[in-house]
Design an enzyme around this catalytic site. Sequence first.
Site, PDB file in Angstrom:
ATOM      1  CE  LYS A 194      -3.682   2.327   2.574  1.00 42.60           C
ATOM      2  NZ  LYS A 194      -4.549   2.268   3.771  1.00 42.60           N
ATOM      3  CE  LYS A 247      -6.271   2.023  -0.899  1.00 45.61           C
ATOM      4  NZ  LYS A 247      -6.946   2.075   0.417  1.00 45.61           N
TER       5      LYS A 247
END
Length: 327
Positions: A194, A247
């Site tokens: 992330k 992400k």
Amino acid sequence: MDFIHRPRRLRRSDAVRRMCRETRVSPDALIYPIFIDEALTGVRPIESLPGQNHYGLDSVCQAVEECLAHGVGRCILFGLPREKDACGSSAWAQRGVIQEAIRIIKVKYPDFYVITDVCLCEYTSHGHCGLLDGQEVDNDKTLELLAKTALSHAAAGADMVAPSDMMDGRVAAIRAALDGAGLQNIPIMAYSAKYASAFYGPFRAAAGSAPAFGDRRGYQMDPHNRREALRECELDIREGADILMVKPALSYLDVIRECRDRFDLPLCAYSVSGEYAMIKAAARAGLVDEHRVMCESALSVFRAGADMLITYYAKELADAIRRGDIG
């Protein structure tokens, strides 16, 4: 006359094109984000995400019904609590907004697959993802709270938990808590890679989770780093992750590809709020064909190697798959 055999492209009729596609996409691979606001009655449009809504606990089943009407059977829940405090205690409250939303959904739609976001940023008064020591997040003290949150979600009936906090060791802490409670069959989808991205702005406005000071670069990944993502994924696998996630999606297709090539676990990507909002804005300005760009963007994520996709376009993509536009 001698003829030289030359490879030739397949004739591109619709039937042939669809039959010979290398990348296949199914509605089963789509996950729709749902925002639940504990203080809300009914439905409220999200200004930063055109076409998306906040749902109150009284209307959460409406969100599920909308998904099912389009053939989407999976969601990930994000909660907006009525009250926040420095440690985010409503995140693991037995009657918290996510815990209640899960129970409501499961009573009416027991087969609808519910994934929950496990983080503290939406529940803390300061907007960071863990307990603070001064103005720094205390990684180790946060782990217990994340484990309590995940356990409360699973106990309420969640089918899967998805820690998005990026604290070191959180997968192991959550796995130990779940296993210790006899919930060893609840899978963990780890936000493994992330990045500290500029693409999260519309989400933070929708979830009320923008940091009150500083930023999250101290515990989210530097966008410059690719090899670090592989190390993070490997650590999560060792700690017991069942699914890995990258992400954002579109700006990190290279990372998705590398993770797909390196690891055997199922791989999810999150097409985040900024990606969605850019397509919407460009379409409103008449600059792009929204439907085609939506399909092509999602297809690129699957072509890069993702097995599943969290996307605000899940319902529209499921319709497109059914029509043969992308599937």
